[in-house]
Motif scaffolding. Structure first.
Motif, PDB file in Angstrom:
ATOM      1  N   VAL A 296      -2.687  -2.585 -17.449  1.00 13.60           N
ATOM      2  CA  VAL A 296      -3.064  -2.679 -16.038  1.00 13.60           C
ATOM      3  C   VAL A 296      -2.315  -3.831 -15.373  1.00 13.60           C
ATOM      4  O   VAL A 296      -1.820  -3.707 -14.244  1.00 13.60           O
ATOM      5  N   PHE A 297      -2.207  -4.956 -16.063  1.00  9.83           N
ATOM      6  CA  PHE A 297      -1.448  -6.097 -15.531  1.00  9.83           C
ATOM      7  C   PHE A 297       0.027  -5.738 -15.377  1.00  9.83           C
ATOM      8  O   PHE A 297       0.639  -5.980 -14.328  1.00  9.83           O
ATOM      9  N   VAL A 298       0.607  -5.146 -16.414  1.00  9.20           N
ATOM     10  CA  VAL A 298       2.033  -4.801 -16.388  1.00  9.20           C
ATOM     11  C   VAL A 298       2.328  -3.798 -15.285  1.00  9.20           C
ATOM     12  O   VAL A 298       3.299  -3.940 -14.523  1.00  9.20           O
ATOM     13  N   GLN A 299       1.487  -2.781 -15.160  1.00  7.72           N
ATOM     14  CA  GLN A 299       1.718  -1.751 -14.148  1.00  7.72           C
ATOM     15  C   GLN A 299       1.544  -2.289 -12.735  1.00  7.72           C
ATOM     16  O   GLN A 299       2.232  -1.859 -11.807  1.00  7.72           O
ATOM     17  N   GLY A 300       0.635  -3.231 -12.566  1.00  9.96           N
ATOM     18  CA  GLY A 300       0.507  -3.880 -11.260  1.00  9.96           C
ATOM     19  C   GLY A 300       1.783  -4.612 -10.890  1.00  9.96           C
ATOM     20  O   GLY A 300       2.264  -4.527  -9.752  1.00  9.96           O
ATOM     21  N   ALA A 301       2.356  -5.332 -11.863  1.00 13.00           N
ATOM     22  CA  ALA A 301       3.599  -6.071 -11.604  1.00 13.00           C
ATOM     23  C   ALA A 301       4.747  -5.137 -11.278  1.00 13.00           C
ATOM     24  O   ALA A 301       5.494  -5.341 -10.312  1.00 13.00           O
ATOM     25  N   LEU A 302       4.902  -4.091 -12.082  1.00 13.90           N
ATOM     26  CA  LEU A 302       6.012  -3.161 -11.860  1.00 13.90           C
ATOM     27  C   LEU A 302       5.850  -2.392 -10.544  1.00 13.90           C
ATOM     28  O   LEU A 302       6.817  -2.201  -9.797  1.00 13.90           O
ATOM     29  N   SER A 303       4.638  -1.941 -10.242  1.00 14.18           N
ATOM     30  CA  SER A 303       4.397  -1.165  -9.027  1.00 14.18           C
ATOM     31  C   SER A 303       4.766  -1.945  -7.783  1.00 14.18           C
ATOM     32  O   SER A 303       5.453  -1.440  -6.881  1.00 14.18           O
ATOM     33  N   PHE A 304       4.319  -3.191  -7.714  1.00 13.00           N
ATOM     34  CA  PHE A 304       4.563  -3.973  -6.503  1.00 13.00           C
ATOM     35  C   PHE A 304       5.946  -4.606  -6.499  1.00 13.00           C
ATOM     36  O   PHE A 304       6.510  -4.851  -5.433  1.00 13.00           O
ATOM     37  N   GLY A 305       6.514  -4.862  -7.666  1.00 13.93           N
ATOM     38  CA  GLY A 305       7.884  -5.353  -7.701  1.00 13.93           C
ATOM     39  C   GLY A 305       8.857  -4.307  -7.184  1.00 13.93           C
ATOM     40  O   GLY A 305       9.713  -4.582  -6.338  1.00 13.93           O
ATOM     41  N   VAL A 306       8.707  -3.072  -7.671  1.00 18.82           N
ATOM     42  CA  VAL A 306       9.563  -1.981  -7.209  1.00 18.82           C
ATOM     43  C   VAL A 306       9.241  -1.633  -5.754  1.00 18.82           C
ATOM     44  O   VAL A 306      10.143  -1.432  -4.937  1.00 18.82           O
ATOM     45  N   GLY A 307       7.952  -1.579  -5.414  1.00 20.86           N
ATOM     46  CA  GLY A 307       7.547  -1.202  -4.064  1.00 20.86           C
ATOM     47  C   GLY A 307       8.033  -2.167  -3.001  1.00 20.86           C
ATOM     48  O   GLY A 307       8.547  -1.751  -1.951  1.00 20.86           O
ATOM     49  N   SER A 308       7.883  -3.472  -3.239  1.00 20.48           N
ATOM     50  CA  SER A 308       8.325  -4.455  -2.244  1.00 20.48           C
ATOM     51  C   SER A 308       9.844  -4.439  -2.095  1.00 20.48           C
ATOM     52  O   SER A 308      10.372  -4.648  -0.995  1.00 20.48           O
ATOM     53  N   THR A 309      10.559  -4.176  -3.193  1.00 18.95           N
ATOM     54  CA  THR A 309      12.020  -4.074  -3.110  1.00 18.95           C
ATOM     55  C   THR A 309      12.430  -2.884  -2.254  1.00 18.95           C
ATOM     56  O   THR A 309      13.367  -2.967  -1.445  1.00 18.95           O
ATOM     57  N   LEU A 310      11.724  -1.770  -2.390  1.00 19.06           N
ATOM     58  CA  LEU A 310      12.027  -0.594  -1.577  1.00 19.06           C
ATOM     59  C   LEU A 310      11.756  -0.844  -0.094  1.00 19.06           C
ATOM     60  O   LEU A 310      12.505  -0.384   0.773  1.00 19.06           O
TER      61      LEU A 310
END
Length: 397
Positions: A296-310
Motif C-alpha cells: 500500500v505504501f509502495v503503490q501510493g508512492a508510485l501512483s502519485f509520483g507517476v501522476g504528478s509527473t503526467l
C-alpha cells in the motif's frame, strides 16, 4: 519554492481530504443511508464527474476574474456544500453536494495550477506542480486517516464538518497569499487556447493521466473493505492503511517532482511498469497483512509520483493554454477518478470479490503503458520518415 505556493497547498489539502476521505467512510455511509457499498462508493465517482465537467467550464468562466477572487469564490462554495452534506439525511442530496463541491474544487484547482506555475521559472513547472499537489498527499497522510478516525468515533458526518472547518483558514491563506485585481495579467484569447489543446502530445498525456489515476482511485476507494474483508484486519487498521498510502504518495510526489522537469520519460516508463506489477502483486498477496501494509505504501508512492509527473507534462505540452491547460489536466485526471471507482464497484457487484479492483487497476495501468508504447513507436516512425525524406531531397540528381 515561494511560500505563497505552500499556502495554496493548504486549500488543496482541505479539498483533497474531501475527495479522498470517502475511502474510509464508504461502509458507514452505506449503512447509515441504507444503500449498498458500491452505491456509496459511487459518491467518489460523483465527485470525479463534477471535477471532469467543472475543470474546463470553471476555468473558462474564471479567465476574466482576478485569481484571488476566483479562488475565494470557489473555496466559499466548497465550504458551504460540506455543511449541507454534514446535516442531510438524504443520499440523493449527499450526491448533489458532492457534485457541486467537485465543481468548486475543479475551478479552484484549475486556477491554482495556473497561479502556481506563474510563481516559478518556466523550467520549474514540475516542482511547482508537485509542491501544490503536496496538499493532496498531505490529505492522504493526515486528512483521510483523520476523517476515517472521526467517522469511527462520531460517525461519517463528523468528517464533513472537519473539512468545512479546515477550509476556513484556507480562505485566510488565499486572501493573504494570492494577488488580485490589477496584479493579474489579461489571459490569451479563448479560441487560441482551445486550438492549442488539439496537440497530439497533450492529448496522449491526458489519456495516460486518466488511465493511471483511474487505477489509483479504483483501488483506493475500496481499501477499507479490502483491509477488513480480505486482509482480515480489524476496522481500527483502516486509518493506518490509509495513512500508509498517503505517506507513500507524499514520498512519490516529492521524488517525482525532483525528476519531472529533467527526466520525465524515465519516471513514466520505470514508474509505470513498477506500478502495474505492484497492483498485481497486491491482488495476489492481499490476504497477508505484511504484504498489504508494505505494498500500500509502495503503490501510493508510485501512483502519485507517476501522476504528478503526467500533470506537469500536460502543462508543458500546453504552453499556449495557460488557463485551460490546467483545467483540462484536472478534467482528464478526474475522468480516471470517476471511471476507476465505477469499474471497481462493477467488479465487486458482479461477485468477483474485494480483490477485483486491484486487478482492474493493473489492467488500467497496462493499457496506459501500451498506449504510450504505441504512441512512442509512431513518433519514432514519423521522425525516421521525415529524416529519410530530408536526406533524399538533399541528394544530387
Amino acid at each position: 519554492m515561494p511560500f505563497a505556493l505552500h499556502l495554496l497547498g493548504l486549500a488543496v489539502f482541505a479539498q483533497g481530504t474531501s475527495e479522498f476521505m470517502l475511502s474510509g467512510l464508504v461502509p458507514d455511509i452505506a449503512r447509515d443511508l441504507r444503500v449498498s457499498v458500491p452505491a456509496a462508493g459511487a459518491l467518489t465517482s460523483a465527485f470525479a464527474v463534477g471535477m471532469v465537467v467543472g475543470a474546463p467550464v470553471m476555468a473558462s468562466l474564471a479567465r476574466r476574474w482576478s485569481r484571488r477572487g476566483a479562488l475565494l469564490g470557489f473555496l466559499g462554495v466548497f465550504l458551504a456544500v460540506h455543511v449541507v452534506g454534514a446535516v442531510t439525511g438524504s443520499f440523493e442530496v449527499l450526491v448533489a453536494t458532492r457534485v457541486v463541491g467537485a465543481l468548486a474544487n475543479a475551478g479552484f484547482l484549475a486556477v491554482a495550477l495556473v497561479t502556481a506555475v506563474h510563481m516559478v521559472e518556466p523550467g520549474a513547472k514540475g516542482r511547482a506542480t508537485s509542491t501544490l499537489l503536496g496538499g493532496v498527499t498531505l490529505a492522504c497522510v493526515v486528512g483521510v486517516p483523520a476523517g476515517a478516525l472521526l467517522g469511527q468515533l462520531w460517525g461519517w458526518r463528523a468528517a464533513f464538518w472537519a473539512v468545512a472547518l479546515v477550509s476556513v483558514p484556507a480562505v485566510v491563506a488565499v486572501v493573504r497569499s494570492v494577488p488580485g485585481g490589477a496584479a493579474d495579467s489579461a489571459p490569451p484569447a479563448l479560441r487560441g487556447e482551445l486550438r492549442s489543446l488539439r496537440r497530439p502530445r497533450l492529448q496522449i498525456t491526458l489519456l495516460l493521466g486518466a488511465l493511471v489515476n483511474g487505477a489509483t482511485f479504483c483501488t483506493f476507494t475500496y481499501l477499507a473493505p479490502l483491509v477488513t474483508k480480505v486482509t482480515g484486519l480489524e476496522s481500527g487498521w483502516v486509518p493506518v492503511v490509509l495513512a500508509l498510502f498517503g505517506a507513500g504518495s507524499f514520498v512519490g510526489v516529492g521524488v517525482g517532482g525532483r525528476f519531472a522537469d529533467r527526466r520525465p520519460a524515465a519516471v513514466l516508463a520505470a514508474g509505470g511498469s513498477a506500478l502495474c506489477l505492484g497492483w498485481g502483486a497486491l491482488a495476489l498477496g492481499a490476504g497477508t497483512p505484511a504484504v498489504t501494509l508494505g505494498l500500500v505504501f509502495v503503490q501510493g508512492a508510485l501512483s502519485f509520483g507517476v501522476g504528478s509527473t503526467l500533470i506537469s507534462q500536460a502543462l508543458y505540452a500546453a504552453p499556449d493554454a495557460p488557463t485551460l491547460g490546467g483545467g483540462f489536466a484536472t478534467a482528464a485526471f478526474n475522468v480516471g477518478a470517476a471511471l476507476g471507482p465505477w469499474l471497481g464497484g462493477t467488479a465487486i457487484g458482479a461477485g468477483l470479490g474485494y480483490r477485483s479492483p486491484l486487478w482492474v487497476s493493473a489492467v488500467l495501468v497496462a493499457l496506459s503503458l501500451a498506449a504510450a508504447g504505441v504512441t512512442g513507436g509512431l513518433a519514432v516512425r514519423r521522425q525516421r520518415g521525415a529524416t529519410a525524406r530530408r536526406a533524399s531531397a538533399s541528394r544530387p540528381t
